[in-house]
Design an enzyme around this catalytic site. Structure first.
Site, short mmCIF file in Angstrom:
data_model
loop_
_atom_site.label_atom_id
_atom_site.label_comp_id
_atom_site.label_asym_id
_atom_site.label_seq_id
_atom_site.Cartn_x
_atom_site.Cartn_y
_atom_site.Cartn_z
N VAL A 28 -6.74 -1.72 -6.98
CA VAL A 28 -6.04 -0.30 -7.48
C VAL A 28 -6.64 0.14 -8.92
CG1 VAL A 28 -4.23 0.99 -8.15
CG2 VAL A 28 -3.90 -0.36 -6.17
N ASP A 55 6.91 -2.74 4.42
CA ASP A 55 6.74 -3.81 3.42
C ASP A 55 7.34 -3.51 2.15
OD1 ASP A 55 5.31 -5.91 2.22
OD2 ASP A 55 3.74 -4.80 1.47
#
Length: 636
Positions: free
Chosen positions: A28, A137
C-alpha cells in the site's frame, strides 16, 4: 515489492508519494490523484502474484465488490486499473491508527471504549451484508480510527458475494487471518455474514481482555481450537468484565453458525441493547490487565494433544485425543516437583541470586540510561518539520508526521505535537507532529459551457459548493449551459466555499415593431438599437406616403433575434409629370392625352359645352404636377 514505486505515476494519474504498509497480497502506497487533486491509498498487487490468474481475479473482484459499498464507516474504493503489468486499486486514504495499534498502546479497553469501536464497525459490516457482500477478513488491523474519531473498516480484499460458493480447496489455500477465522471457514472454506459476526465477537473479546481468544505455536493449532473448542468468556481472563458482555461474546462466537446473530444488523441490535443494560460505572470501569481464570491448572487435568489438519472431522479428533492424551494427577505432579527440588540442591539458590542480580542491573539500566529512562518533550510548535525532528532526536524521541490544513500556520510548519511540550515520557516514545499544509484552498474549475448538474459535480470534486444560480440571455452559449461564474475559474477558495453561476437562456427574442408610414430615420434607429440589421436602400414613389417615410416593412411583425435582417421600402414622394397642353382640343382628344400622361381628368362645361372644345386647363400647360393627380378642363 521487488521495486519501490515511490515517485512513479501509475495510469498517467496517480503519483506515488510514499510507502505505507505491506500485506500478503499487496503493498500500500500513499499517492496523489492528479486528476482530482486528492490523496489516495494505492493498493498494488505484488509482482509475483500478478502472474497468477487466480490472485488477479480475486484482486479485481475486490474492486467490484468494495466499490458497491457507500457508507461513512467503510473505506471507499475509487478506481481499479493496470499500468504495464502493475495491478492496483485506488482507495480512500484514512490517516489514523488501527485498532491493533490502539490495543497495543492501551491494553484492555473499558467496555464503553470497546463498544464505541464495535458499533460503527458493525454498521460498516451491516452495510456490506445488506449489499450481499461479506468481508471474510475482519480483524483489528482492518479497523481504523481516523484522526477525527471516525471508525472505518478497511480492506474488503477478501470480500465475495454471499452467493459465491468458492471454497478453500478450489484455491488451495485458506483465506483470512487464522486468529479470527470461524469454524466453518476452517472446516469447509466457506463463509457467510455469520462468519463476520464470529470475527467481530473475537475482536470484542480481545478489546475487553487485551488478549486473543485462541493462541498457539502454529496457525494450524489456532485453527484447531476454533473448530474443536469454545471461545472463552472475557471474564475468564479479566474477572470484572460484566456478565452481559460475556453473554454477548458467547452468542456471537458460537461454534454453530445457526446459534449466532444472522448478520451484523442483528449483532448490532444486541450490542446496543447490552450497552443500555450497563450502568455508567460498568461502562467506564478500566480493567487493570488480563488475569488467568480462577482455579487454573491445579484442579484441571493437563492434556497434550496433537493438532489435526484443517477440515478434520469429529472422528479424527477423537482418535487423536485417545492416542496423544496423557493425564497426570495432582499428587503425581507434587511428588515429581519435590524430587526435582532435591536434585537441584543449593545451587538453585545461587542461580536464582545471579538471575535476580542481573534483572536488577538490567532494570536500573533500562530506567536510568536505556529506553525506559525519562525525557521531556521539547517545544516543537512553530518550527519546521526538519527542526522539530532534530530536536526530538536530540531528546531521544521519535517523530511521526501527520499533515493537516491550517489557516494561520505556514506550510511545512509544526502545528502541535502529541504528547505535548513539557510532557515527561520514556525514551524512544513516538511524538506525533501535526504539520501544516497551509491554508486549505481549492481552485474554481472552468465551468463555462457545462450544465448546472455537471457544474455541481465538478465543484464537489474540488471540495467547493454550488451557490446561487441566475439566468441570462446569451447569443453564443446554448440554453441550459453556464455563461459565467463568480468567482472566475482559477480563483483559490476555502473548502466548501460557494461558486455562483449564470445559466444561459439562449438567444434573446426581439419583438418586431411595425414602422409603416413612419419616418424611415426613426425606423432605422429603433430597429438598430434593438440589435437588428436594417436594409433601407430600396425607395419607391408614393402619392400616399410622404417622402422619407416607410412605405412597407418586411417582416412587419413577429419575433426575430439579434443580427436578423429587416427590409424597409422608403417613399420618394409622388412622381412629378409635366402637364400636356390640351387647350383648343376637343374634349375626347384632350382627355386621352392627359390620361396617357398619367393624370385624371375632370370636365367643367361652360354654357352646356355645346362645341366640345377645351377653353382652359388647371394646372396649366407645362406645369409640374404629381402623376395621378387631377387636371380640370373647362369645355365650351
Amino acid at each position: 515489492m521487488t521495486e519501490s514505486l515511490v515517485g512513479h505515476v501509475l495510469d498517467g494519474r496517480y503519483r506515488v508519494l510514499s510507502h505505507i504498509a505491506d500485506g500478503g497480497m499487496a503493498t500500500v502506497y500513499l499517492a496523489l490523484d492528479t486528476r482530482l487533486d486528492r490523496e489516495v491509498a494505492l493498493k498494488v498487487m505484488r509482482p509475483g502474484l500478478a502472474a497468477d490468474e487466480t490472485f488477479v481475479s480475486r484482486f479485481r473482484r475486490e474492486a467490484r465488490s468494495a466499490a458497491r459499498l457507500s457508507h461513512p464507516n467503510v473505506v471507499a474504493v475509487f478506481d481499479q486499473g493496470e499500468d504495464d503489468g502493475t495491478i492496483f486499486l485506488a482507495m480512500e486514504y484514512v490517516p489514523g491508527q488501527t485498532l491493533r495499534e490502539v490495543m497495543q498502546a492501551e491494553g484492555p479497553l473499558t467496555p464503553r471504549a470497546a463498544l464505541d469501536f464495535l458499533d460503527p464497525m458493525l454498521q460498516a459490516l451491516a452495510s456490506a451484508h445488506r449489499a450481499g457482500i461479506i468481508h471474510r477478513d475482519v480483524k483489528p488491523e482492518n479497523v481504523i480510527l481516523r484522526e477525527d474519531g471516525t471508525v472505518k473498516v478497511a480492506d474488503f480484499g477478501l470480500a465475495r458475494a454471499v452467493t459465491t460458493q468458492t471454497t478453500a480447496a478450489q484455491t488451495g489455500m485458506l483465506l483470512g487471518t487464522v486468529a479470527y477465522l470461524s469454524p466453518e471457514q476452517v472446516e469447509r472454506g466457506i463463509a457467510d455474514a455469520r462468519s463476520d459476526v464470529y470475527a467481530a465477537g473475537l475482536i470484542l473479546f480481545e478489546m475487553l481482555t487485551g488478549e486473543k481468544a485462541f493462541t498457539g505455536d502454529t496457525p494450524i493449532h489456532v485453527a484447531y481450537q476454533h473448530v474443536h473448542g469454545s471461545v472463552p468468556v472475557p471474564s475468564s481472563r479479566v474477572a470484572d468484565v460484566p456478565p452481559e458482555l460475556d453473554a454477548l461474546v458467547a452468542h456471537a462466537t458460537s461454534r454453530d453458525p445457526d446459534q449466532r446473530p444472522a448478520d451484523a444488523d442483528g449483532f448490532l441490535a444486541e450490542v446496543r441493547n447490552t450497552r443500555r443494560a450497563l450502568s455508567p460505572t460498568e461502562l467506564d470501569h478500566r480493567p487493570e490487565g488480563a488475569a488467568a481464570a480462577a482455579g487454573g491448572a491445579s484442579t484441571v487435568p493437563v492434556a497434550r494433544t496433537t493438532a489435526l489438519p484443517l477440515g478434520a472431522g469429529a472422528a479424527g479428533a477423537g482418535a487423536a485425543d485417545a492416542a496423544h492424551t496423557q493425564v497426570v494427577s495432582r499428587s503425581d505432579r507434587a511428588d515429581q516437583r519435590a524430587e526435582e527440588r532435591r536434585d537441584r540442591g543449593p545451587w538453585r539458590w545461587v542461580v536464582a541470586a545471579l538471575v535476580l542480580l542481573a534483572a536488577v542491573a538490567a532494570g536500573l539500566w533500562y530506567f536510568t540510561m536505556g529506553p525506559g529512562s525519562p525525557t521531556v518533550v521539547p517545544v516543537v510548535a512553530g518550527k519546521t518539520y526538519e527542526q522539530a525532528t532534530r530536536e526530538l532526536t536530540a531528546a531521544h524521541l521519535n517523530a511521526k508526521r501527520v499533515n493537516a490544513f491550517d489557516e494561520k500556520v505556514a506550510k511545512d510548519t509544526v502545528i502541535s505535537g502529541n504528547p505535548g511540550a513539557g510532557a515527561e515520557v520514556g525514551r524512544s516514545t513516538t511524538v506525533t507532529l501535526t504539520v501544516s499544509k497551509g491554508p486549505e484552498r481549492y481552485t474554481v474549475p472552468e465551468l463555462v459551457g457545462s450544465t448546472e448538474t455537471e457544474a455541481k459535480a465538478r465543484l464537489e470534486e474540488k471540495r467547493l459548493s454550488l451557490g446561487n444560480t441566475s439566468q441570462a440571455f446569451d447569443e453564443k452559449v446554448p440554453a441550459g449551459q453556464i455563461v459565467s461564474t463568480t468567482p472566475k475559474a482559477g480563483t483559490a477558495l476555502k473548502r466548501g466555499a460557494a461558486v455562483n453561476i449564470v445559466v444561459s437562456k439562449g438567444r434573446q427574442p426581439i419583438e418586431v415593431q411595425d414602422f409603416t408610414g413612419k419616418p424611415a430615420d426613426q425606423a432605422v434607429g429603433a430597429l438598430t438599437d434593438a440589435g437588428l440589421q436594417v436594409d433601407a436602400t430600396k425607395q419607391e414613389f408614393s402619392t400616399d406616403v410622404p417622402k422619407g417615410s416607410v412605405i412597407s416593412q418586411s417582416p412587419a411583425t413577429g419575433t426575430l433575434y439579434r443580427g436578423d435582417k429587416v427590409t424597409l421600402v422608403v417613399s420618394k414622394g409622388p412622381e412629378m409629370v409635366k402637364v400636356p397642353d390640351v387647350q383648343g382640343k376637343q374634349i375626347d382628344e384632350a382627355q386621352k392625352i392627359l390620361e396617357a400622361a398619367g393624370f385624371k381628368v375632370k370636365v367643367d362645361s361652360f354654357m352646356g359645352g355645346i362645341f366640345g372644345t377645351v377653353r382652359s386647363q388647371d394646372p396649366g400647360a407645362n406645369a409640374d404636377a404629381p402623376k395621378g393627380s387631377t387636371v380640370t378642363l373647362v369645355v365650351v
